[in-house]
Design a protein around this motif. Sequence first.
Motif, PDB file in Angstrom:
ATOM      1  N   LYS A   1      57.938  23.829  33.828  1.00 29.97           N
ATOM      2  CA  LYS A   1      58.329  23.408  32.568  1.00 29.97           C
ATOM      3  C   LYS A   1      59.682  23.725  32.227  1.00 29.97           C
ATOM      4  O   LYS A   1      60.101  25.022  32.101  1.00 29.97           O
ATOM      5  CB  LYS A   1      57.213  23.719  31.350  1.00 29.97           C
ATOM      6  CG  LYS A   1      55.977  23.371  31.327  1.00 29.97           C
ATOM      7  CD  LYS A   1      55.103  23.841  30.449  1.00 29.97           C
ATOM      8  CE  LYS A   1      53.723  23.487  30.230  1.00 29.97           C
ATOM      9  NZ  LYS A   1      52.766  23.962  29.411  1.00 29.97           N
ATOM     10  N   ILE A   2      60.340  23.025  31.731  1.00 28.76           N
ATOM     11  CA  ILE A   2      61.777  23.256  31.393  1.00 28.76           C
ATOM     12  C   ILE A   2      61.681  24.044  29.636  1.00 28.76           C
ATOM     13  O   ILE A   2      61.329  23.099  29.031  1.00 28.76           O
ATOM     14  CB  ILE A   2      62.706  21.927  31.333  1.00 28.76           C
ATOM     15  CG1 ILE A   2      63.053  21.717  32.961  1.00 28.76           C
ATOM     16  CG2 ILE A   2      64.251  22.569  30.707  1.00 28.76           C
ATOM     17  CD1 ILE A   2      63.757  20.818  33.241  1.00 28.76           C
ATOM     18  N   ILE A   3      61.829  25.102  29.501  1.00 24.71           N
ATOM     19  CA  ILE A   3      61.815  25.555  28.149  1.00 24.71           C
ATOM     20  C   ILE A   3      63.101  25.207  27.313  1.00 24.71           C
ATOM     21  O   ILE A   3      63.076  24.764  26.240  1.00 24.71           O
ATOM     22  CB  ILE A   3      61.704  27.067  28.102  1.00 24.71           C
ATOM     23  CG1 ILE A   3      60.229  27.450  28.928  1.00 24.71           C
ATOM     24  CG2 ILE A   3      61.339  27.540  26.871  1.00 24.71           C
ATOM     25  CD1 ILE A   3      59.080  26.787  28.645  1.00 24.71           C
ATOM     26  N   GLU A   4      64.250  25.435  27.902  1.00 21.91           N
ATOM     27  CA  GLU A   4      65.347  25.153  27.159  1.00 21.91           C
ATOM     28  C   GLU A   4      66.701  24.939  28.090  1.00 21.91           C
ATOM     29  O   GLU A   4      66.562  25.353  29.257  1.00 21.91           O
ATOM     30  CB  GLU A   4      65.714  26.644  26.402  1.00 21.91           C
ATOM     31  CG  GLU A   4      66.986  26.261  25.299  1.00 21.91           C
ATOM     32  CD  GLU A   4      67.145  27.539  24.227  1.00 21.91           C
ATOM     33  OE1 GLU A   4      67.998  27.664  23.713  1.00 21.91           O
ATOM     34  OE2 GLU A   4      66.116  28.214  24.461  1.00 21.91           O
ATOM     35  N   THR A   5      67.523  24.073  27.648  1.00 24.62           N
ATOM     36  CA  THR A   5      68.667  23.710  28.403  1.00 24.62           C
ATOM     37  C   THR A   5      70.062  23.860  27.507  1.00 24.62           C
ATOM     38  O   THR A   5      70.011  23.391  26.518  1.00 24.62           O
ATOM     39  CB  THR A   5      68.596  22.361  29.117  1.00 24.62           C
ATOM     40  OG1 THR A   5      67.318  22.257  29.676  1.00 24.62           O
ATOM     41  CG2 THR A   5      69.894  22.015  29.767  1.00 24.62           C
TER      42      THR A   5
ATOM     43  N   ILE B   1      66.114  27.548  30.967  1.00 29.32           N
ATOM     44  CA  ILE B   1      65.112  28.535  31.108  1.00 29.32           C
ATOM     45  C   ILE B   1      64.022  27.758  31.597  1.00 29.32           C
ATOM     46  O   ILE B   1      63.413  26.803  30.990  1.00 29.32           O
ATOM     47  CB  ILE B   1      64.837  29.305  29.851  1.00 29.32           C
ATOM     48  CG1 ILE B   1      65.990  29.980  29.349  1.00 29.32           C
ATOM     49  CG2 ILE B   1      63.587  30.106  29.900  1.00 29.32           C
ATOM     50  CD1 ILE B   1      65.941  30.673  28.008  1.00 29.32           C
ATOM     51  N   ILE B   2      63.185  27.941  32.641  1.00 30.20           N
ATOM     52  CA  ILE B   2      62.310  27.258  33.274  1.00 30.20           C
ATOM     53  C   ILE B   2      61.084  28.170  33.602  1.00 30.20           C
ATOM     54  O   ILE B   2      60.911  29.454  33.645  1.00 30.20           O
ATOM     55  CB  ILE B   2      62.667  26.839  34.709  1.00 30.20           C
ATOM     56  CG1 ILE B   2      63.639  25.897  34.501  1.00 30.20           C
ATOM     57  CG2 ILE B   2      61.315  26.035  35.338  1.00 30.20           C
ATOM     58  CD1 ILE B   2      64.141  25.307  35.868  1.00 30.20           C
ATOM     59  N   GLU B   3      59.738  27.664  33.061  1.00 30.12           N
ATOM     60  CA  GLU B   3      58.449  28.473  33.246  1.00 30.12           C
ATOM     61  C   GLU B   3      57.987  27.942  34.376  1.00 30.12           C
ATOM     62  O   GLU B   3      57.664  26.650  34.644  1.00 30.12           O
ATOM     63  CB  GLU B   3      57.666  28.147  31.932  1.00 30.12           C
ATOM     64  CG  GLU B   3      56.287  28.702  31.963  1.00 30.12           C
ATOM     65  CD  GLU B   3      55.277  28.129  30.967  1.00 30.12           C
ATOM     66  OE1 GLU B   3      54.270  28.839  30.608  1.00 30.12           O
ATOM     67  OE2 GLU B   3      55.742  27.462  30.135  1.00 30.12           O
TER      68      GLU B   3
ATOM     69  N   LEU C   1      62.190  31.899  34.488  1.00 32.65           N
ATOM     70  CA  LEU C   1      63.476  32.058  35.163  1.00 32.65           C
ATOM     71  C   LEU C   1      64.749  31.410  34.464  1.00 32.65           C
ATOM     72  O   LEU C   1      64.529  30.296  33.789  1.00 32.65           O
ATOM     73  CB  LEU C   1      63.473  31.406  36.442  1.00 32.65           C
ATOM     74  CG  LEU C   1      62.173  31.781  37.633  1.00 32.65           C
ATOM     75  CD1 LEU C   1      62.098  30.641  38.616  1.00 32.65           C
ATOM     76  CD2 LEU C   1      62.274  33.148  37.953  1.00 32.65           C
ATOM     77  N   VAL C   2      65.704  32.097  34.585  1.00 36.21           N
ATOM     78  CA  VAL C   2      66.994  31.589  33.744  1.00 36.21           C
ATOM     79  C   VAL C   2      67.764  31.074  35.243  1.00 36.21           C
ATOM     80  O   VAL C   2      67.931  31.750  35.977  1.00 36.21           O
ATOM     81  CB  VAL C   2      67.969  32.668  33.143  1.00 36.21           C
ATOM     82  CG1 VAL C   2      69.119  32.111  32.604  1.00 36.21           C
ATOM     83  CG2 VAL C   2      66.909  33.171  32.095  1.00 36.21           C
TER      84      VAL C   2
ATOM     85  N   ILE D   1      60.901  31.570  21.097  1.00 40.09           N
ATOM     86  CA  ILE D   1      60.444  30.292  21.061  1.00 40.09           C
ATOM     87  C   ILE D   1      60.402  29.754  19.806  1.00 40.09           C
ATOM     88  O   ILE D   1      59.743  30.364  18.708  1.00 40.09           O
ATOM     89  CB  ILE D   1      58.952  30.208  21.729  1.00 40.09           C
ATOM     90  CG1 ILE D   1      59.122  30.432  23.084  1.00 40.09           C
ATOM     91  CG2 ILE D   1      58.622  28.701  21.663  1.00 40.09           C
ATOM     92  CD1 ILE D   1      58.074  30.734  24.080  1.00 40.09           C
ATOM     93  N   SER D   2      61.038  28.751  19.273  1.00 40.40           N
ATOM     94  CA  SER D   2      61.141  28.135  18.114  1.00 40.40           C
ATOM     95  C   SER D   2      59.806  27.297  17.719  1.00 40.40           C
ATOM     96  O   SER D   2      59.205  26.622  18.507  1.00 40.40           O
ATOM     97  CB  SER D   2      62.112  26.865  17.964  1.00 40.40           C
ATOM     98  OG  SER D   2      62.140  26.386  16.553  1.00 40.40           O
ATOM     99  N   THR D   3      59.066  27.679  16.506  1.00 42.45           N
ATOM    100  CA  THR D   3      58.075  27.083  15.999  1.00 42.45           C
ATOM    101  C   THR D   3      58.118  26.143  14.987  1.00 42.45           C
ATOM    102  O   THR D   3      57.235  25.421  14.620  1.00 42.45           O
ATOM    103  CB  THR D   3      57.115  28.044  15.682  1.00 42.45           C
ATOM    104  OG1 THR D   3      57.648  28.515  14.334  1.00 42.45           O
ATOM    105  CG2 THR D   3      56.629  29.183  16.496  1.00 42.45           C
TER     106      THR D   3
END
Length: 127
Positions: free
Chosen positions: A52-56, A67-69, A75-76, A97-99
Amino acid sequence: MVLSKTAGSWLSSLGQLMSVLAIFVIVLLLAWLTTRFLAGYQQGQMRNQNLKIIETLRLTANNYIQIIEAGDVYLVIAVSKDHVEKLAEISKEQLEISTTDAAETKMDMGESFRDILDKVKHHLPKK
């Protein structure tokens, strides 16, 4: 006799126009159906994945940090046009992680745009 030739010519031109419009509509319909099929196919391929791509973060036109899960590991990585490189491995505790709901974010952005638009309207010369 002259009227019948022009009427026939007019009907022929109208028939050609309708044929071209029908072909155009068919091509648009086929393009739409193909797009829907490919989107469904890609969603099916992406489902049940362990990545999963968490953030780009976009650095330049062709360079990103992501940031990949991957399972339980985060992993960065640096992604460029021709290269992917692992920069770091981080724990879940290090992530922020933004909610915030996407709907709330859109609402805030819409309100700020409205405020900016009102300011611009206020500064425009009146006719």
